[in-house]
Every structure is written in structure tokens, then in C-alpha cells.
Design a protein around this motif. Sequence first.
Motif, PDB file in Angstrom:
ATOM      1  N   TYR A 215     -29.329  27.013  19.730  1.00 47.16           N
ATOM      2  CA  TYR A 215     -29.081  27.316  18.324  1.00 47.16           C
ATOM      3  C   TYR A 215     -27.912  28.285  18.172  1.00 47.16           C
ATOM      4  O   TYR A 215     -27.863  29.327  18.835  1.00 47.16           O
ATOM      5  N   ASP A 216     -26.990  27.916  17.318  1.00 45.15           N
ATOM      6  CA  ASP A 216     -25.806  28.729  17.087  1.00 45.15           C
ATOM      7  C   ASP A 216     -26.164  30.041  16.402  1.00 45.15           C
ATOM      8  O   ASP A 216     -27.160  30.127  15.680  1.00 45.15           O
ATOM      9  N   GLY A 217     -25.344  31.047  16.612  1.00 39.74           N
ATOM     10  CA  GLY A 217     -25.500  32.292  15.872  1.00 39.74           C
ATOM     11  C   GLY A 217     -25.243  32.063  14.392  1.00 39.74           C
ATOM     12  O   GLY A 217     -24.626  31.058  13.995  1.00 39.74           O
ATOM     13  N   TYR A 218     -25.706  32.987  13.576  1.00 46.15           N
ATOM     14  CA  TYR A 218     -25.590  32.826  12.126  1.00 46.15           C
ATOM     15  C   TYR A 218     -24.694  33.921  11.573  1.00 46.15           C
ATOM     16  O   TYR A 218     -24.957  35.112  11.772  1.00 46.15           O
ATOM     17  N   ASP A 219     -23.645  33.507  10.897  1.00 48.46           N
ATOM     18  CA  ASP A 219     -22.692  34.446  10.309  1.00 48.46           C
ATOM     19  C   ASP A 219     -23.128  34.769   8.880  1.00 48.46           C
ATOM     20  O   ASP A 219     -23.040  33.924   7.989  1.00 48.46           O
ATOM     21  N   TRP A 220     -23.609  36.008   8.670  1.00 49.40           N
ATOM     22  CA  TRP A 220     -24.081  36.419   7.347  1.00 49.40           C
ATOM     23  C   TRP A 220     -22.975  36.991   6.467  1.00 49.40           C
ATOM     24  O   TRP A 220     -23.243  37.472   5.369  1.00 49.40           O
ATOM     25  N   SER A 221     -21.727  36.919   6.932  1.00 48.61           N
ATOM     26  CA  SER A 221     -20.618  37.371   6.086  1.00 48.61           C
ATOM     27  C   SER A 221     -20.597  36.561   4.793  1.00 48.61           C
ATOM     28  O   SER A 221     -20.928  35.372   4.786  1.00 48.61           O
ATOM     29  N   LEU A 222     -20.193  37.204   3.704  1.00 51.57           N
ATOM     30  CA  LEU A 222     -20.194  36.544   2.409  1.00 51.57           C
ATOM     31  C   LEU A 222     -19.261  35.338   2.398  1.00 51.57           C
ATOM     32  O   LEU A 222     -18.151  35.399   2.920  1.00 51.57           O
ATOM     33  N   ASN A 223     -19.715  34.268   1.772  1.00 52.40           N
ATOM     34  CA  ASN A 223     -18.873  33.062   1.610  1.00 52.40           C
ATOM     35  C   ASN A 223     -17.891  33.287   0.473  1.00 52.40           C
ATOM     36  O   ASN A 223     -17.846  32.550  -0.511  1.00 52.40           O
ATOM     37  N   ASP A 224     -17.076  34.283   0.655  1.00 52.41           N
ATOM     38  CA  ASP A 224     -16.153  34.762  -0.375  1.00 52.41           C
ATOM     39  C   ASP A 224     -14.784  34.135  -0.167  1.00 52.41           C
ATOM     40  O   ASP A 224     -14.248  34.168   0.941  1.00 52.41           O
ATOM     41  N   ARG A 225     -14.220  33.573  -1.223  1.00 50.72           N
ATOM     42  CA  ARG A 225     -12.882  32.993  -1.120  1.00 50.72           C
ATOM     43  C   ARG A 225     -11.863  34.117  -1.127  1.00 50.72           C
ATOM     44  O   ARG A 225     -11.805  34.930  -2.048  1.00 50.72           O
ATOM     45  N   LYS A 226     -11.052  34.151  -0.097  1.00 51.02           N
ATOM     46  CA  LYS A 226     -10.021  35.203   0.028  1.00 51.02           C
ATOM     47  C   LYS A 226      -8.634  34.591  -0.063  1.00 51.02           C
ATOM     48  O   LYS A 226      -8.432  33.448   0.325  1.00 51.02           O
TER      49      LYS A 226
END
Length: 226
Positions: A215-226
Motif C-alpha cells: 500500500y502506497d503512502g498517503y499524502d495529506w497535503s492540501l489539494n490546493d491549486r498553486k
Amino acid sequence: MKSVLFTLFTLWTALLKTYYDPAHGMNYAALKTHDAATLENLRQSLGRVNAETLDPKERLAYWINVYNINTVAAIVESYPVKSIRDLSTDPLIFTVFKKPRVPYGNDKLSLDDIENKKIREAFHDPRIHFAINCAAKSCPPLRMEAYSGTALDAQLDDQARKYLTATTRFTRDGDKLVVHVTKIMDWFGADFGDKAAFLRKYISVPAAKSIDFEYDGYDWSLNDRK
């Protein structure tokens, strides 16, 4: 009731098309600046709908939309943030998902209530894990349209197929096939039953004498458009 929902879901689709890009995320800054009131009115209006009067597919579509809309609203209210976890008083147990903040009738529900009681326990459909979005980069992308009862099965199948195609990888360990998949299939493993059989509904899985899952790690960074 159906005409009310159609109007509200049409508004959600319009907001998605204006502020969201599946490849780059949600433009929370612009959404907050220009349409925070629209988003708040939308979630309040949805809270006045009696979901129990809807047929099962309409009801499931309703709760998926309510979950996604209220997750986006939670971010907009506190933006700028780097992660939805920043909204938790205890990031280890993610209290943001447990806080009763979703209007529904004369009550307020938590995002966990909606995910686990209104959706998972009520419908037992693993495809929902590719439809609800927790505002993290590793979440399956939001769909660029509201979910609807009439199109729900096709929408959920499409969500599962696209996300699994994009994220699933295969390696070999001798005669064993190692399937690298989203952490979602670990956290909610029981929902998927035979995981290999589930995957084969949506993607091509190489033949093998045995299969292991990683199972891949989970990126909890915001799905924010930059």
C-alpha cells in the motif's frame, strides 16, 4: 424534491468547473474570494433536504455530494491551510472529521457520520471510496460534475477505473505478483472483499500464481491549486 436537488447539484457542478482542475486541485483562494457565500448557501440548502424520501441511488448520490461540498467548505472557511489535518485539534485522530458541522434537518452531522453511517453502512459499495474526497493530494480527484441518481453507477465505475488505472502498479517477486495500490484499500480492506477480484473489474491484472498487496503512502497535503 428532484427539481430542488437538480438545481443544487447544477450549482455544485458550476463551482467545480470554475474552481477545480483534477490535475492541479481546487483553487481555494479564488473560491473563498468570489463564492464563499454561494458555497455556504449550497451546503445549508442541501441540509434542508430530507434524504430519507429519496430512492436509494438518489440518496447515495446526495450523501456523496454533501460530503464533498462540506469538505471543501471546511477548507474554505479556514483557508489558507496546508492540510485538512491542520483543522484538527488532535491531528492524530483527525478531529476535523468528527466535528458535527454538516447541517442536516435540525441536527448537525460529522463527516465521519456521513462516510461511515450514511454511506458505507447503508450501501456497502466499495466504489464510494473513489468518489468522496477528503481534500488531500492522495484522495481520488473530485468528479467534475455532481453525482446523480440516474447516472450514479456509471459515475462510480468511471471514478474507480480512472483512479485505479492512474495509481496501481505491478512488480514481480519470483512467481509472486506484487500489487501496489492506494492506502485506501488497506484502511477499508473489508469493504473491498477479494481485492484482486475487485481490481479486475476495472483494470488489467497480470496473471500470477500468487498475489501480495503493498500500500502506497498517503499524502495529506492540501489539494490546493498553486
